[in-house]
Design a protein around this motif. Structure first.
Motif, mmCIF file in Angstrom:
data_model
loop_
_atom_site.group_PDB
_atom_site.id
_atom_site.type_symbol
_atom_site.label_atom_id
_atom_site.label_comp_id
_atom_site.label_asym_id
_atom_site.label_seq_id
_atom_site.Cartn_x
_atom_site.Cartn_y
_atom_site.Cartn_z
ATOM 1 N N LEU A 265 0.836 -1.099 -0.213
ATOM 2 C CA LEU A 265 0.049 -0.035 -0.079
ATOM 3 C C LEU A 265 0.860 1.164 -0.137
ATOM 4 C CD1 LEU A 265 -2.864 1.578 0.077
ATOM 5 C CD2 LEU A 265 -2.642 1.166 2.461
ATOM 6 N N GLY A 266 2.066 1.247 0.781
ATOM 7 C CA GLY A 266 2.898 2.479 0.775
ATOM 8 C C GLY A 266 3.535 2.612 -0.638
ATOM 9 N N ILE A 267 3.749 1.394 -1.204
ATOM 10 C CA ILE A 267 4.537 1.719 -2.612
ATOM 11 C C ILE A 267 3.506 2.219 -3.441
ATOM 12 C CG2 ILE A 267 5.412 0.468 -4.558
ATOM 13 C CD1 ILE A 267 6.680 -1.483 -2.587
ATOM 14 N N ALA A 268 2.186 1.583 -3.614
ATOM 15 C CA ALA A 268 1.104 2.156 -4.515
ATOM 16 C C ALA A 268 0.719 3.530 -4.002
ATOM 17 C CB ALA A 268 -0.171 1.371 -4.210
ATOM 18 N N GLN A 269 0.931 4.012 -2.941
ATOM 19 C CA GLN A 269 0.549 5.246 -2.409
ATOM 20 C C GLN A 269 1.721 6.174 -3.060
ATOM 21 O OE1 GLN A 269 -0.308 5.650 1.531
ATOM 22 N NE2 GLN A 269 0.151 7.986 1.843
ATOM 23 N N VAL A 270 2.821 5.955 -3.169
ATOM 24 C CA VAL A 270 3.770 6.962 -3.682
ATOM 25 C C VAL A 270 3.608 6.872 -5.188
ATOM 26 C CG1 VAL A 270 6.378 7.253 -4.120
ATOM 27 C CG2 VAL A 270 5.252 6.565 -1.821
ATOM 28 N N VAL A 271 3.483 5.745 -5.642
ATOM 29 C CA VAL A 271 3.331 5.670 -7.324
ATOM 30 C C VAL A 271 2.025 6.402 -7.907
ATOM 31 C CG1 VAL A 271 2.969 4.113 -9.092
ATOM 32 C CG2 VAL A 271 4.622 3.306 -7.356
ATOM 33 N N PHE A 272 1.091 6.446 -7.221
ATOM 34 C CA PHE A 272 -0.123 7.077 -7.570
ATOM 35 C C PHE A 272 -0.266 8.378 -7.005
ATOM 36 C CE2 PHE A 272 -1.762 2.725 -8.083
ATOM 37 C CZ PHE A 272 -2.497 2.751 -9.081
ATOM 38 N N TRP A 273 0.542 8.957 -6.205
ATOM 39 C CA TRP A 273 0.241 10.142 -5.821
ATOM 40 C C TRP A 273 1.371 11.163 -6.268
ATOM 41 C CZ3 TRP A 273 -3.536 13.083 -3.651
ATOM 42 C CH2 TRP A 273 -4.517 12.341 -3.078
ATOM 43 N N ALA A 274 2.489 10.325 -6.516
ATOM 44 C CA ALA A 274 3.712 11.283 -7.316
ATOM 45 C C ALA A 274 3.208 12.234 -8.560
ATOM 46 C CB ALA A 274 4.943 10.508 -7.490
ATOM 47 N N PRO A 275 2.613 11.638 -9.191
ATOM 48 C CA PRO A 275 2.067 12.423 -10.560
ATOM 49 C C PRO A 275 1.259 13.680 -9.927
ATOM 50 C CG PRO A 275 1.792 10.154 -10.985
ATOM 51 C CD PRO A 275 2.058 10.306 -9.607
ATOM 52 N N ILE A 276 0.318 13.483 -9.075
ATOM 53 C CA ILE A 276 -0.327 14.495 -8.576
ATOM 54 C C ILE A 276 0.505 15.873 -8.220
ATOM 55 C CG2 ILE A 276 -2.177 15.052 -7.389
ATOM 56 C CD1 ILE A 276 -3.211 13.166 -9.112
ATOM 57 N N VAL A 277 1.376 15.649 -7.532
ATOM 58 C CA VAL A 277 2.415 16.678 -7.103
ATOM 59 C C VAL A 277 2.543 17.753 -8.263
ATOM 60 C CG1 VAL A 277 4.402 17.381 -6.167
ATOM 61 C CG2 VAL A 277 3.226 15.376 -5.446
ATOM 62 N N PRO A 278 3.071 17.446 -9.451
ATOM 63 C CA PRO A 278 3.129 18.377 -10.510
ATOM 64 C C PRO A 278 1.962 18.978 -10.979
ATOM 65 C CG PRO A 278 3.910 16.297 -11.273
ATOM 66 C CD PRO A 278 3.822 16.224 -9.875
ATOM 67 N N LEU A 279 0.959 18.143 -11.150
ATOM 68 C CA LEU A 279 -0.305 18.687 -11.567
ATOM 69 C C LEU A 279 -0.928 19.688 -10.831
ATOM 70 C CD1 LEU A 279 -1.773 15.182 -12.941
ATOM 71 C CD2 LEU A 279 -1.111 17.046 -14.302
ATOM 72 N N ALA A 280 -0.768 19.355 -9.568
ATOM 73 C CA ALA A 280 -1.336 20.252 -8.381
ATOM 74 C C ALA A 280 -0.725 21.496 -8.452
ATOM 75 C CB ALA A 280 -1.444 19.726 -6.873
ATOM 76 N N ILE A 281 0.793 21.538 -8.469
ATOM 77 C CA ILE A 281 1.474 22.884 -8.377
ATOM 78 C C ILE A 281 1.299 23.461 -9.760
ATOM 79 C CG2 ILE A 281 3.959 23.524 -8.640
ATOM 80 C CD1 ILE A 281 4.880 21.493 -7.015
ATOM 81 N N CYS A 282 1.037 23.021 -10.757
ATOM 82 C CA CYS A 282 0.586 23.650 -12.322
ATOM 83 C C CYS A 282 -0.676 24.211 -12.097
ATOM 84 C CB CYS A 282 0.839 22.962 -13.512
ATOM 85 S SG CYS A 282 2.652 22.069 -13.827
ATOM 86 N N LEU A 283 -1.510 23.553 -11.492
ATOM 87 C CA LEU A 283 -2.853 24.229 -11.408
ATOM 88 C C LEU A 283 -2.983 25.392 -10.547
ATOM 89 C CD1 LEU A 283 -5.912 23.908 -12.188
ATOM 90 C CD2 LEU A 283 -6.349 22.375 -10.097
ATOM 91 N N MET A 284 -1.992 25.363 -9.331
ATOM 92 C CA MET A 284 -2.089 26.305 -8.374
ATOM 93 C C MET A 284 -1.475 27.644 -9.141
ATOM 94 S SD MET A 284 -0.191 26.651 -4.740
ATOM 95 C CE MET A 284 1.625 26.393 -5.541
ATOM 96 N N TYR A 285 -0.329 27.262 -9.816
ATOM 97 C CA TYR A 285 0.183 28.588 -10.500
ATOM 98 C C TYR A 285 -0.790 29.149 -11.811
ATOM 99 C CZ TYR A 285 3.662 30.958 -13.379
ATOM 100 O OH TYR A 285 4.252 31.637 -14.283
ATOM 101 N N ARG A 286 -1.359 28.230 -12.528
ATOM 102 C CA ARG A 286 -2.248 28.486 -13.537
ATOM 103 C C ARG A 286 -3.406 29.619 -12.844
ATOM 104 N NH1 ARG A 286 -7.237 26.623 -15.256
ATOM 105 N NH2 ARG A 286 -7.740 26.632 -17.504
ATOM 106 N N ASN A 287 -3.998 29.359 -11.826
ATOM 107 C CA ASN A 287 -5.141 30.049 -11.133
ATOM 108 C C ASN A 287 -4.655 30.884 -10.038
ATOM 109 O OD1 ASN A 287 -6.373 28.511 -13.145
ATOM 110 N ND2 ASN A 287 -7.335 27.050 -11.489
ATOM 111 N N TRP A 288 -3.491 31.240 -9.970
ATOM 112 C CA TRP A 288 -3.114 31.666 -8.694
ATOM 113 C C TRP A 288 -3.554 33.153 -8.608
ATOM 114 C CZ3 TRP A 288 -1.948 30.359 -3.812
ATOM 115 C CH2 TRP A 288 -1.087 30.942 -3.120
#
Length: 268
Positions: free
Chosen positions: A7-30
């Protein structure tokens, strides 16, 4: 490899791509308020990646490490806070674009924001004390989750009210900037659709601390059932944040609700 390590490995694998997407969205709408609708996704995704790493570390150590266990518990619990903040941000976006002249709504939002302070303190302190003072830590964390449950109920009630007024809402709140599925392209619908997943996530947090023997309970995210934690907590969070990312990227940054002159002077 035991279930928690997987579960820990899956958590890292699935959430790691969300980090840049969330940062880009925050920058886009900031530039455009309310920023609360976008920035909470960044700390949430970072906490989930870090939490997955902590779970792997806990399971891979031959000896029990109390500090690492406490850090894991706090990350897994506090990570639920940005979810509620994000949901509040969607409500604020609707209020700002459609009900800026109704002070009652804004007083409710202000009350919710003030209630976050004790709720966060209770949840964080409770998670930190669960190993050294189980009864006190469990009680504090449980009260914190109950406060968040009340906040979530208020937000859902407000969105249901907005749903009855959907024909009068501004286009920015009803639909995205280009033709897409109505269920995914509306700000208020996107927030309302995520609500059931947040309710299940918060229910898991409440059940987690209702058991007296927390360490042996199936609801414990560290020592309990990995399957239960995966489906009632992590999956619920993941579905909700994917919905919000989709809504955020498919609407104009300013939601089309401001004139060109107002866009240039928008500040927090």
């Amino acid at each position: 490899m035991n279930p928690h390590t997987s579960l820990g490995i899956a958590q890292v694998v699935f959430w790691a791509p969300i980090v840049p997407l969330a940062i880009c969205l925050m920058y886009r709408n900031w530039r455009y308020r309310p920023r609360m609708a976008w920035w909470p996704m960044v700390p949430l995704s970072l906490m989930r990646v870090a939490g997955g790493g902590c779970i792997i570390a806990v399971e891979s150590r031959e000896s029990f490490n109390l500090g690492l266990v406490i850090a894991t518990i706090v990350l897994l619990n506090v990570g639920a806070i940005p979810l509620i903040v994000n949901e509040l941000g969607f409500v604020r976006a609707i209020l700002q674009d459609n009900f800026s002249d109704r002070p009652m709504f804004h007083r409710i939002v202000k009350g919710i924001q003030l209630s976050f302070i004790p709720a966060v303190a209770l949840l964080s302190t409770g998670g930190g004390l669960i190993s050294s003072s189980p009864t006190l830590g469990r009680t504090l964390a449980l009260v914190g989750y109950v406060v968040f449950a009340v906040i979530l109920c208020v937000l859902v009630a407000m969105k249901l009210y907005f749903l009855t007024l959907r024909s009068t809402l501004l286009p920015s709140s009803r639909k995205a900037g280009r033709p897409i599925s109505p269920s995914q392209g509306r700000i208020f619908t996107g927030g309302l659709a995520a609500a059931p997943f947040l309710i299940v996530r918060n229910l898991y947090g409440i059940l987690e601390y209702t058991k007296k023997n927390w360490a042996t309970s199936e609801w414990s995210p560290v020592f309990g059932s990995a399957v239960t934690f995966a489906f009632m907590a992590l999956l619920m969070e993941y579905v909700a944040i994917c919905m919000w990312l989709y809504v955020g990227y498919t609407i104009p940054p300013d939601r089309g609700a401001r004139s060109a002159g107002q866009r240039d002077v928008e500040t927090k």
